[in-house]
Design a protein around this motif. Sequence first.
Motif, PDB file in Angstrom:
ATOM      1  N   GLY A  70     -67.239  28.254 -37.329  1.00  0.00           N
ATOM      2  CA  GLY A  70     -65.988  28.997 -37.236  1.00  0.00           C
ATOM      3  C   GLY A  70     -64.877  28.186 -36.589  1.00  0.00           C
ATOM      4  O   GLY A  70     -63.715  28.251 -37.019  1.00  0.00           O
ATOM      5  N   TYR A  71     -65.221  27.404 -35.579  1.00  0.00           N
ATOM      6  CA  TYR A  71     -64.208  26.593 -34.892  1.00  0.00           C
ATOM      7  C   TYR A  71     -63.638  25.524 -35.820  1.00  0.00           C
ATOM      8  O   TYR A  71     -62.414  25.318 -35.878  1.00  0.00           O
ATOM      9  N   ILE A  72     -64.521  24.851 -36.583  1.00  0.00           N
ATOM     10  CA  ILE A  72     -64.054  23.807 -37.495  1.00  0.00           C
ATOM     11  C   ILE A  72     -63.288  24.414 -38.661  1.00  0.00           C
ATOM     12  O   ILE A  72     -62.291  23.847 -39.145  1.00  0.00           O
ATOM     13  N   ALA A  73     -63.716  25.604 -39.129  1.00  0.00           N
ATOM     14  CA  ALA A  73     -62.982  26.268 -40.202  1.00  0.00           C
ATOM     15  C   ALA A  73     -61.579  26.644 -39.756  1.00  0.00           C
ATOM     16  O   ALA A  73     -60.617  26.557 -40.544  1.00  0.00           O
ATOM     17  N   VAL A 102     -80.279  31.399 -30.362  1.00  0.00           N
ATOM     18  CA  VAL A 102     -79.384  30.481 -29.634  1.00  0.00           C
ATOM     19  C   VAL A 102     -78.739  29.486 -30.580  1.00  0.00           C
ATOM     20  O   VAL A 102     -77.508  29.278 -30.560  1.00  0.00           O
ATOM     21  N   PHE A 103     -79.547  28.866 -31.423  1.00  0.00           N
ATOM     22  CA  PHE A 103     -78.986  27.805 -32.269  1.00  0.00           C
ATOM     23  C   PHE A 103     -78.242  28.360 -33.478  1.00  0.00           C
ATOM     24  O   PHE A 103     -77.380  27.664 -34.029  1.00  0.00           O
ATOM     25  N   SER A 104     -78.528  29.573 -33.878  1.00  0.00           N
ATOM     26  CA  SER A 104     -77.707  30.197 -34.925  1.00  0.00           C
ATOM     27  C   SER A 104     -76.324  30.513 -34.383  1.00  0.00           C
ATOM     28  O   SER A 104     -75.309  30.294 -35.062  1.00  0.00           O
ATOM     29  N   ILE A 105     -76.282  31.029 -33.162  1.00  0.00           N
ATOM     30  CA  ILE A 105     -74.979  31.300 -32.534  1.00  0.00           C
ATOM     31  C   ILE A 105     -74.185  30.003 -32.388  1.00  0.00           C
ATOM     32  O   ILE A 105     -72.976  29.952 -32.672  1.00  0.00           O
ATOM     33  N   LEU A 106     -74.872  28.940 -31.963  1.00  0.00           N
ATOM     34  CA  LEU A 106     -74.200  27.648 -31.816  1.00  0.00           C
ATOM     35  C   LEU A 106     -73.688  27.145 -33.164  1.00  0.00           C
ATOM     36  O   LEU A 106     -72.542  26.681 -33.277  1.00  0.00           O
ATOM     37  N   THR A 107     -74.509  27.251 -34.197  1.00  0.00           N
ATOM     38  CA  THR A 107     -74.126  26.765 -35.529  1.00  0.00           C
ATOM     39  C   THR A 107     -72.930  27.524 -36.075  1.00  0.00           C
ATOM     40  O   THR A 107     -71.947  26.923 -36.548  1.00  0.00           O
ATOM     41  N   LEU A 167     -82.820  17.487 -31.105  1.00  0.00           N
ATOM     42  CA  LEU A 167     -82.986  17.539 -32.555  1.00  0.00           C
ATOM     43  C   LEU A 167     -82.362  18.799 -33.149  1.00  0.00           C
ATOM     44  O   LEU A 167     -81.715  18.753 -34.199  1.00  0.00           O
ATOM     45  N   LEU A 168     -82.543  19.918 -32.469  1.00  0.00           N
ATOM     46  CA  LEU A 168     -81.941  21.153 -32.958  1.00  0.00           C
ATOM     47  C   LEU A 168     -80.421  21.125 -32.857  1.00  0.00           C
ATOM     48  O   LEU A 168     -79.718  21.661 -33.716  1.00  0.00           O
ATOM     49  N   PHE A 169     -79.899  20.491 -31.802  1.00  0.00           N
ATOM     50  CA  PHE A 169     -78.448  20.393 -31.665  1.00  0.00           C
ATOM     51  C   PHE A 169     -77.854  19.552 -32.801  1.00  0.00           C
ATOM     52  O   PHE A 169     -76.801  19.900 -33.355  1.00  0.00           O
ATOM     53  N   ASN A 228     -79.092  19.241 -35.777  1.00  0.00           N
ATOM     54  CA  ASN A 228     -79.159  20.075 -36.977  1.00  0.00           C
ATOM     55  C   ASN A 228     -78.041  21.118 -36.975  1.00  0.00           C
ATOM     56  O   ASN A 228     -77.393  21.363 -38.006  1.00  0.00           O
ATOM     57  N   ALA A 229     -77.796  21.726 -35.809  1.00  0.00           N
ATOM     58  CA  ALA A 229     -76.722  22.713 -35.704  1.00  0.00           C
ATOM     59  C   ALA A 229     -75.367  22.069 -35.917  1.00  0.00           C
ATOM     60  O   ALA A 229     -74.484  22.641 -36.580  1.00  0.00           O
ATOM     61  N   LEU A 230     -75.174  20.869 -35.385  1.00  0.00           N
ATOM     62  CA  LEU A 230     -73.906  20.164 -35.544  1.00  0.00           C
ATOM     63  C   LEU A 230     -73.646  19.819 -37.008  1.00  0.00           C
ATOM     64  O   LEU A 230     -72.536  20.041 -37.523  1.00  0.00           O
ATOM     65  N   ASN A 231     -74.657  19.290 -37.694  1.00  0.00           N
ATOM     66  CA  ASN A 231     -74.486  18.914 -39.103  1.00  0.00           C
ATOM     67  C   ASN A 231     -74.202  20.137 -39.972  1.00  0.00           C
ATOM     68  O   ASN A 231     -73.303  20.119 -40.818  1.00  0.00           O
ATOM     69  N   THR A 232     -74.966  21.207 -39.747  1.00  0.00           N
ATOM     70  CA  THR A 232     -74.764  22.417 -40.542  1.00  0.00           C
ATOM     71  C   THR A 232     -73.412  23.056 -40.243  1.00  0.00           C
ATOM     72  O   THR A 232     -72.691  23.484 -41.153  1.00  0.00           O
ATOM     73  N   GLY A 233     -73.069  23.130 -38.956  1.00  0.00           N
ATOM     74  CA  GLY A 233     -71.777  23.707 -38.579  1.00  0.00           C
ATOM     75  C   GLY A 233     -70.611  22.903 -39.108  1.00  0.00           C
ATOM     76  O   GLY A 233     -69.597  23.468 -39.547  1.00  0.00           O
ATOM     77  N   LEU A 234     -70.738  21.573 -39.073  1.00  0.00           N
ATOM     78  CA  LEU A 234     -69.664  20.704 -39.570  1.00  0.00           C
ATOM     79  C   LEU A 234     -69.466  20.888 -41.072  1.00  0.00           C
ATOM     80  O   LEU A 234     -68.328  21.094 -41.546  1.00  0.00           O
ATOM     81  N   LEU A 235     -70.560  20.831 -41.835  1.00  0.00           N
ATOM     82  CA  LEU A 235     -70.444  20.989 -43.287  1.00  0.00           C
ATOM     83  C   LEU A 235     -69.939  22.377 -43.658  1.00  0.00           C
ATOM     84  O   LEU A 235     -69.054  22.525 -44.510  1.00  0.00           O
TER      85      LEU A 235
END
Length: 331
Positions: free
Chosen positions: A118-121, A108-113, A184-186, A188-195
Amino acid sequence: MDLDAYVAEHGGEWRRLEDLSRRRRLSAAEADELVALYQRAATHLSLIRSRSPDPILVARLSRLVLSARNALTGAPAFSWAVVGRFFTRTFPLAVYRAWPWWCGTATVFSILTFGLMGYIAANPEVAGYFLSDADINAVVNSDFEGYYSEYMPQNSFLRVWTHNALLTGEVLASGVVFLPVVYLLFLNALNTGLLGGIMIAYGRGDVFFGLIIPHGLLELTAVFIGAGVGLRIGWSWVAPGPLRTRGRALAETALEGVLVALGLVGVLFVSGLLEGFVTPAPLPMIVKDFIGFVVWVAFLVYVFVLGRQAHVEGESTAVEGEIPMAALPAV
């Protein structure tokens, strides 16, 4: 009860018991005397508690009875066999039993990340809602890559090891009430996805994945295991099943959670070594990524091979010398 008279009558026995409890070697007669005095002192303690509960005397006798019990039973000796069993049976079994939870959490959280990434890219202007232009330029050109060589390898290793152990402990412990671990997982997913999205948008995706993969595969797997086990603990009191009380279900799964947390300290130790020494090493990216991938696959094989084997053989996660929960009466 005349407490002073009682103490005067039995004080000599208590002093003798204390003396025998401190001795390293006892003769056969002294051992028999120790047993008899221990039994009598335990009776004295029970009588004083029920009839004249003087806190100072109760504390003194409690300490004396415990010391005598330890002298009789002996302290458990350290055994490398117990350590070996933990790492070859107990820990992989506990992780294996919870695999649907942590694999589901990871999915779930890998898909979210990756979705956020991809959206930010594809829409780099979105990053402006979180970071200024100056911050984005710093991340792309220096900060992200420089983070892994900012400290000496040994200092970086200890820093990330303790940080990741704390994060994993938080998600595991908070799983019992569900929402905190999701939060907490969200984050982490937000920070990783953003970077990741920023780095990909500015043509630095190779650097991002090249530096994340060596340690990130194992590190994130440990975090997902902690979160999944925590959620499993929480679900145990929501749906304990037809044969367990809520208290027993929570106690059993929480005990396995503690064992998993202990084992994950070692897993995060390895991921910390990778981040401290491999990620910043002057090696080709492909070599560093290969090392991280091999270590990650080795861990998964370790869990699913040894864990499944222990599960099929009916192994228990109970600590040696502990009474299994199933053997205790339900309340």
